[in-house]
Design an enzyme around this catalytic site. Structure first.
Site, short mmCIF file in Angstrom:
data_model
loop_
_atom_site.label_atom_id
_atom_site.label_comp_id
_atom_site.label_asym_id
_atom_site.label_seq_id
_atom_site.Cartn_x
_atom_site.Cartn_y
_atom_site.Cartn_z
N SER A 706 0.43 -1.18 -0.33
CA SER A 706 -0.01 0.25 -0.07
C SER A 706 0.93 1.26 -0.18
O SER A 706 0.61 2.58 -0.51
CB SER A 706 -0.68 0.66 1.65
OG SER A 706 -1.81 -1.14 1.51
N LYS A 749 -9.03 1.46 5.57
CA LYS A 749 -8.15 3.11 4.96
C LYS A 749 -8.38 4.28 5.01
O LYS A 749 -8.60 5.55 5.81
CB LYS A 749 -7.09 2.68 4.07
CG LYS A 749 -6.23 1.42 3.76
CD LYS A 749 -6.06 1.27 2.38
CE LYS A 749 -4.62 0.54 2.82
NZ LYS A 749 -3.82 -0.07 1.19
#
Length: 799
Positions: A706, A749
């Protein structure tokens, strides 16, 4: 007949004792007028020796007539042993030729018609010819003289050895009275001692007859010594064996008597005896509806139990097994509730949100209602801690009106915990699967397998592999438990597994489950959960009434934003509990009757806020970028810092980074070098500077794809000298070709970014479908920007 105990004649007080003379003296038999023709008394199972007194029970007709004839005449009779003691009516040919002349001392008539006589052997005789067979045996006889010892010293030594061996036998034999030893010591006549011991030897009739027929006294004594020695060896061996096993025998006898006493006490108190216990088992079995194989196994073990002593160790093992067969709910099912409206109400009542999961449960109920039966799917709820995975299983059980079972698999490392132990092992018991089914008393419960990703494995087996049969709809209808040793149908059980990290689950096990993701909660969801569930539950736990404790919306939102950051609500629950404890103290002390928590009061109780959302909205220095990460506890935000320093070109990575993040850093640096002209960077800049990339909180391991775009943005910022816009976070993987790749954990997220107060998020355009699944209310105020290439992102985020 004769007493079998050794030397019993030594203590017989009812018989006149007539001692024998020494070898040197003439026997007084010459004084008796012994006719040539003598009546013969056959002895069936003994041999009479000279000098020995013997009580005999006479029952046979011929023998009785012979005894009466002799007793009336001169009391002298010939006593001869039979060759075969099985012959009931012996003839002259059935008798040995050598016997003993005896004198009848006493004669007693018995109530049954028989007579008992006491006779004393006088001299050895030999039958020469049969005189008559009726009314009793009469034979011509002659006396046999003994051959005296040529070596008297040798003979005396043999007699002394015989006496010593006899003393040892008396000492070792518990059945021989101790007085026999004293009498034996005081026997003066060697011949009487020899004949008396011969009479009481444990040897057979043939051995005794051999001794009687021997004319040489020395050889006769050697025979007796040999037989005595053999008898002593046998007795010593018996004593050795008895001493060896005596402890075990005494313990067994003690246990037996204690168990018998316990059984008697139980019966007196109305307790169940062995027979009553088995009768109750059979009565319970008659009411069970179980498969034929189970009934066959039950009947077989019941029969075995009936043959087993209750004091034996196997009795308890078999009884436990039979009780398990009776307690298991074979073909016993609870009635499912197919009211879909009611099921929806139950799920909405117990859980806020989770619409996708609720919809899946309603679909399952709908199919079950239409078809009437279906193999239960294996659902696996995956998500961060505290989002309600386990409690969701309980709500499903309530909605279906099924029994609820929860089994924690965290740290499980023994395969026998799943499949059970074999009955041959000490302490064997069924596996926890069957134990839980037995406890639920239904074969179709909702079975929650908690923490399936935390199963261990060691030398005792692999429990996750043992779960393959349990969680496979095609196999679990014939689940085999090692203790039960029978197949059990688990196909009607609704299994629900929970996990935090799907990557930790064995691939074969993961393939058998339907994965349903549970994301973290937004601030709004946390507030609703607190109002509907946490506060009422905690208020009850702290003894507070609804009017005594209240918390304002502003204070609750402040607690959520400033004191909790995880995806679940456990930390929020702990903070609210802290507020309630203070309220309980104030009310219990009488200071206040009601407590309303305000923002200042929350700060006073909980202390300085641990979270500061404004830190991510501040202006960032050059070389610093904000990234979004997924963790097992939900979404998180991290800073990525980069710096340049004079020196030979090198790349330093710090912050406890994994291999994937190190590769992302190398790819980002290579991309910037290959596009240096576009960024306005000279090649000498790379050659003359050291590059350092750091991710704060170095004690926490960090890895994953990520952070690729975030590392690239930080490097682009430090090389170009342009800071990144404030309030921006990004997540995505990068390639050397400049493409931006999608990543997972998008909802976690984005919610983390929302909780942190960020305003703009950059993602790969292929992640748009993940964002569309999130409730728009939860991401209100966030600007989601989708990009395809790395250059598109950098052109926007650099000022």
């Amino acid at each position: 007949m004769k007493d079998d105990s050794f030397f019993s004649q030594l203590i017989d007080d009812d018989v006149e004792f007539m001692p024998m003379l020494s070898l040197e003296e003439e026997d007084d038999i010459n004084k008796d007028k012994i006719p040539e023709d003598l009546p013969i008394l056959p002895l069936k199972n003994t041999v009479l020796f000279p000098g020995v007194i013997l009580p005999i029970t006479v029952g046979r007709d011929k023998s009785l007539k012979a005894v009466k004839h002799a007793y009336k005449k001169d009391k002298i009779i010939g006593v001869v042993s039979q060759k075969d003691d099985s012959v009931e009516d012996p003839e002259y040919a059935d008798l040995n030729s050598v016997g003993t002349v005896a004198r009848i001392i006493k004669m007693l008539k018995m109530p049954d018609g028989s007579s008992t006589i006491v006779i004393q052997g006088r001299k050895r005789l030999k039958t020469k010819a049969l005189v008559s067979e009726e009314p009793f045996l009469m034979a011509k006889c002659e006396l046999i003289e003994d051959i005296k010892p040529k070596n008297k010293a040798e003979f005396s030594a043999i007699i002394s050895s015989i006496k010593d061996l006899a003393q040892k036998i008396i000492k070792l034999s518990p059945n021989i009275p101790s007085e026999a030893s004293f009498v034996l010591k005081n026997m003066d006549s060697p011949l009487f001692l020899l004949h008396f011991i011969s009479s009481n030897l444990g040897s057979g009739l043939k051995d005794k007859q051999t001794i009687l027929e021997e004319n040489d006294l020395t050889r006769r004594a050697e025979y007796v010594l040999e037989f005595l020695n053999n008898e002593l060896q046998m007795i010593e061996l018996k004593v050795k064996i008895q001493n060896k096993v005596q402890t075990d025998i005494e313990k067994q006898q003690k246990d037996y008597f204690l168990n018998q006493q316990l059984k008697t006490i139980q019966e007196e108190l109305g307790g169940s005896s062995h027979d009553k216990e088995i009768k109750e088992l059979k009565l319970k079995a008659s009411k069970k509806k179980w498969p034929e194989a189970v009934l066959k196994a039950f009947n077989k073990d019941v029969e075995r139990l009936q043959r087993t002593n209750p004091a034996a160790a196997d009795y308890g093992l078999v009884l436990n097994y039979l009780e398990l067969l009776l307690d298991l709910p074979w073909k016993k099912y609870t009635q499912d509730n197919f009211d879909l409206t009611n099921a929806q109400k139950v799920l909405d009542r117990d859980h806020h949100g989770l619409e996708k999961i609720k919809e899946r449960i309603i679909e399952y109920l709908a199919v079950l209602k239409l078809k009437g039966d279906m193999k239960s799917p294996i659902l696996c709820f995956v998500g961060p801690p505290g989002v309600g995975k386990t409690s969701l299983g309980k709500s499903i059980a309530s909605a279906l009106n099924r029994k609820y079972i929860r089994m924690s698999l965290g740290g499980l490392h023994d395969e026998s915990e799943i499949r059970g132990h074999r009955k041959t092992y000490i302490g064997a018991m069924p596996g926890r699967i069957l134990q839980s089914i037995k406890k639920a008393d239904a074969s179709n419960p909702v079975f929650v397998l908690d923490e399936v990703d935390k199963i261990g494995a060691d030398f005792r087996g692999d429990p996750s592999s043992a779960l393959l049969e349990v969680l496979d709809p095609e196999q679990n209808e014939t689940f085999y438990d090692n203790y039960l040793e029978l197949e059990y149908d688990l196909s009607k059980v609704l299994f629900i597994a929970t996990a935090n990290n799907i990557n930790s689950i064995q691939p074969a096990l993961r393939d058998r489950m339907e994965i349903i993701w549970l994301s973290g909660y937004s601030i709004e969801e946390k507030a609703e959960i607190a109002k509907k569930h946490l506060i009422p539950k905690l208020r009850s736990q702290h003894g507070l009434k609804s009017k005594q404790f209240k918390i304002g919306d502003t204070a609750l939102a402040y607690v959520i934003e400033r004191y909790t950051r995880e995806s679940g609500v456990r930390e929020l629950e702990r903070k609210i509990a802290a507020l309630m404890r203070r309220a309980a103290k104030l009310i219990a002390s009488g200071e206040k009757s009601t407590v309303t928590i305000s923002k200042p009061m929350a700060i006073e109780i909980l202390g300085v806020a641990t979270m500061d959302p404004t830190q991510y909205n501040e202006a960032l220095p050059k070389g610093v970028a904000v990234g979004l990460a997924w963790t097992q506890t939900g979404g998180d935000i991290l800073f990525i810092e980069s710096s340049l320093s004079k020196g030979k070109e090198s790349l330093t990575l710090t912050g406890n980074l994994g291999n994937v993040m190190k590769e992302s850093a190398s790819i980002a640096l290579s991309f910037i070098k290959s596009n240096a002209e576009k960024f306005g960077i000279s090649p000498e800049t790379f050659e003359n500077h050291k590059i350092h990339i750091h991710v704060p909180e170095g004690a926490i391991p960090k890895d994953g794809p990520s952070a690729g775009i975030t590392i690239l943005a930080a490097l682009a910022s430090v090389f170009s000298g342009k800071p990144i816009k404030k309030g921006i976070a990004m997540s995505g993987e990068i390639t050397l070709r400049g493409k931006l790749l999608p990543v997972g954990g998008i909802k976690e997220k984005i919610l983390a970014a929302k909780r942190a107060g960020l305003s703009e998020i950059y993602l790969c355009d292929k992640n748009q479908k993940d964002v569309d699944e999130i409730n728009k209310e939860y991401i209100k105020g966030l600007n989601i920007v989708y990009k395809k290439t790395m250059m598109d992102v950098l052109s926007d985020v650099l000022t």
